[in-house]
Write a protein that holds these residues in place. Structure first.
Motif, PDB file in Angstrom:
ATOM      1  N   THR A 155      -6.917   7.762  -1.517  1.00 31.22           N
ATOM      2  CA  THR A 155      -8.128   7.444  -2.283  1.00 31.22           C
ATOM      3  C   THR A 155      -9.209   6.778  -1.430  1.00 31.22           C
ATOM      4  N   LYS A 212      -0.389   7.096  -2.368  1.00 27.36           N
ATOM      5  CA  LYS A 212      -1.476   7.430  -3.300  1.00 27.36           C
ATOM      6  C   LYS A 212      -2.737   6.672  -2.940  1.00 27.36           C
ATOM      7  N   TYR A 213      -2.597   5.378  -2.643  1.00 30.76           N
ATOM      8  CA  TYR A 213      -3.771   4.583  -2.289  1.00 30.76           C
ATOM      9  C   TYR A 213      -4.432   5.122  -1.025  1.00 30.76           C
ATOM     10  N   ILE A 219       0.847  -1.187   0.000  1.00 37.43           N
ATOM     11  CA  ILE A 219       0.000   0.000   0.000  1.00 37.43           C
ATOM     12  C   ILE A 219       0.886   1.242   0.000  1.00 37.43           C
ATOM     13  N   LYS A 229     -13.537   1.994  -2.256  1.00 39.34           N
ATOM     14  CA  LYS A 229     -12.736   2.981  -1.531  1.00 39.34           C
ATOM     15  C   LYS A 229     -12.561   2.587  -0.061  1.00 39.34           C
ATOM     16  N   LEU A 242     -10.643   0.072   2.724  1.00 37.72           N
ATOM     17  CA  LEU A 242      -9.606  -0.877   3.118  1.00 37.72           C
ATOM     18  C   LEU A 242     -10.159  -1.676   4.287  1.00 37.72           C
ATOM     19  N   ARG A 267     -10.199  -3.549  -0.653  1.00 40.25           N
ATOM     20  CA  ARG A 267      -8.853  -4.137  -0.556  1.00 40.25           C
ATOM     21  C   ARG A 267      -8.734  -4.770   0.827  1.00 40.25           C
TER      22      ARG A 267
END
Length: 609
Positions: free
Chosen positions: A291, A287-288, A284, A340, A342, A368
């Motif tokens: 988001t 940037k992630y 990770i 969006k 995690l 994710r």
């Protein structure tokens, strides 16, 4: 939640299997059994109760052969009994099956088989597997297995032998842990590595829907489409002694004492040359992190308590909304998971059925998945996008201790790492907090040493109590929840955790003369308020025990007994304050004469929903 061991080789299979089952008894211990192939015949022995009953039976009347399967059971379908014990067979006793997991459509299949004239002796779902194999058997056991698994729904691991195919053993894995061990001229299957560690260090982690045929000539792994597949052989690096008691009376007290070293392993093995956190299996980037709009934490039991603390730390370091949910409830409420999101799933075994179900639902919605688990190659690990292995080593006692504190360590490291990546933690604060985190293994060791004597004394006082209460505020409340769970799990004393500020809203009615109340008071901003809550229960006659930092000497004026901890940041106090409740639960269980490592009605790896 059962243990499977299978063997193919030249040695006496019963000896190998019973040795392995002893290492797996933490997975189930209400009955056990073996099925051994010898001289072209299939011989059985199964019995209710602890594994020692089976061992005694086999010693009195040996079962000889060089291929076989064995099982230790934790009941899901049918009460513990000789009849419900595994292995289960077809009606003429030519096919034997051991099973871990649940066949969800077993009643439908059972009714179908009854209509075809099959009779059933047990109350288990496993027996339908043996009967289905009998229905499909046409001289080739493997082909019958291929047909049979197409009919099954659920999570299961299977070991199968037949006197009509006396030179082979078939094993199946679907959603339930199973490994293949490769030795010198011998092969093994088992639910967990400790079962075979004395025999071989070469292991294959079987994957979902793998079907493996073992013979003396070798093994072949197939998928459900009957195609041969290759799986990597891995070398296990554990010390064999890691799966033994090493002189301790119980695995639990050994694992409590290991916490300093395993926290150190989990932390220091992930520091780069400059001493910064580096998470090699977490891909990770900054940037992630910009988001996503939320993080979900999903877990069960002790892992859920770690997640509660993880939520607090992640929100503090990332300035991001974090939602935590109990895995068994996640699918049945209104969750707000999307691409969006995690999701962080926490599971000691990596095989927890409820957690896996939540993981898969979240993944189907585009989330994710970052997993925190202790078992390399587990289902949770394989199905996650990113993995944090806690490196606690094998945890044998059913009541989790070192897995919990390494899960907390994982949350601290992930939160720091993400905070620095995202820029919500400046370098100075990051370095300061990380420096303190590095000091915690030594402080955990000190907490164990300082708490031991007092925990023994308190255990003696509470051993005959009907109930006990933990109280705390903020992060201390989450530790109180874990402390109460530990006491319930192994001492069987009714224990409840209350948010200390909520006592006056109803639960203080439970306090009467000499009611034990353990107050965790480590959070600086909440300390004075917690002291006031302690006084409230003290005024109602409670016997009070305080757990606090060493600077709070005034707590001696309020509590009947106090356990002191080293100073550290408030966010790290849960790593220290949980030690005393662990020890108290342990010694209370010992005082009450309970089976500490195998508490009643519980099993280590919860592979059923």
């Amino acid at each position: 939640m059962c243990g499977i061991v299978g063997y193919v080789g030249e040695k006496l299979a019963t000896d190998v299997i019973l040795e392995g089952l002893q290492k797996l008894e933490y997975r189930g211990y209400d009955s056990s059994g073996v099925a051994i192939l010898g001289s072209g015949k299939l011989k059985f022995r199964k019995i209710a109760g602890r594994l020692s009953n089976l061992i005694s039976s086999v010693e009195e009347n040996p079962v000889e052969g060089t291929i076989g399967i064995g099982h230790t059971r934790w009941a899901t379908h049918g009460a513990p009994s000789d009849v419900n014990a595994h292995p289960h067979t077809n009606e003429d006793g030519t096919i034997a099956v051991v099973h871990n997991g649940i066949i969800e459509n077993y009643m439908t299949l059972k009714n179908e088989l009854i209509e075809k004239g099959y009779n059933f002796e047990s109350d288990t779902d496993t027996e339908i597997v043996a009967k289905l194999l009998d229905m499909y058997y046409e001289g080739d056991l493997l082909q019958a297995v291929f047909k049979m698994v197409k009919r099954l729904k659920g999570a299961y691991a299977l070991g199968i032998v037949s006197s009509n195919n006396p030179d082979e053993l078939i094993a199946v894995r679907k959603e339930s842990p199973l490994i293949l061990g490769v030795g010198d001229d011998e092969l093994f299957v088992a639910s967990d590595i400790p079962a075979i560690l004395n025999r071989t260090r070469k292991v294959i982690y079987l994957e979902n829907n793998d079907i493996v045929k073992l013979t003396r000539e070798g093994y072949t792994i197939y998928n459900v489409d009957r195609n041969v597949v290759e799986r990597e052989v891995k070398e296990i690096l554990w010390d064999v002694e890691a799966a033994t008691k090493e002189g301790y009376d119980h695995f639990m007290i050994k694992e409590i004492n290991q916490q300093s070293s395993v926290i150190k392993d989990t932390l220091f093995r992930r520091l780069d040359d400059k001493g910064n956190i580096y998470l090699e299996n977490v891909n990770i980037d900054s940037k992630y992190l910009t988001t996503i709009n939320k993080i979900y934490i999903v877990a069960c039991g002790t892992a859920y308590h770690a997640g509660l603390i993880g939520k607090h730390i992640l929100e503090k370091f990332l300035n991001l909304h974090v939602i935590i949910d109990i895995a068994s409830e996640f699918r049945y409420g209104n969750n707000f998971v999307d691409d969006k999101t995690l999701m962080i799933v926490v599971s000691q075994s990596g095989e927890t059925a409820d957690t896996l179900a939540a993981l898969r639902l979240a993944k189907s919605k585009g989330a994710r998945i970052l997993s925190i688990t202790n078992v390399v190659g587990s289902t949770v690990a394989r199905e996650s996008d990113d993995i944090f292995y806690t490196w606690a080593g094998p945890e044998i006692a059913v009541a989790s201790t070192k897995a919990y504190t390494t899960q907390l360590t994982a949350f601290y490291m992930i939160s720091l790492y993400f905070g620095k990546l995202k820029g919500t933690l400046g370098d100075e604060i990051y370095n300061e907090i990380l420096s303190e985190l590095k000091s915690l293994p030594a402080k955990v060791k000190a907490a164990i040493e300082e708490s031991e004597k007092v925990a023994r004394e308190i255990a003696e006082k509470i051993k005959n109590k009907r109930s006990l209460f933990y109280i705390g505020r903020g992060l201390d409340y989450y530790t109180a929840m874990e402390g109460a769970l530990k006491l319930k799990e192994i001492s069987y004393i009714q224990a409840e955790a209350f948010a200390a500020g909520e006592l006056k809203h109803g639960s203080i009615a439970l306090i009467e003369k000499d009611t034990p109340v353990i107050a965790i008071a480590t959070q600086r901003d909440l300390y004075e308020k917690t002291v006031s809550n302690i006084k409230e229960v003290k005024a109602r006659g409670a016997y009070t025990i305080g757990i606090t930092r060493v600077s709070n000497k005034d707590l001696e004026n309020v509590c009947d007994s106090v356990i002191y901890l080293d100073e550290t940041y408030d966010i790290f106090m849960p790593l220290l304050s949980v030690i005393s409740p662990q020890l108290l639960a342990y010694y209370a269980a010992v005082e009450r004469g309970n089976d500490v490592d195998k508490p009643r009605n519980l099993a280590k790896s919860v592979t059923v929903e």
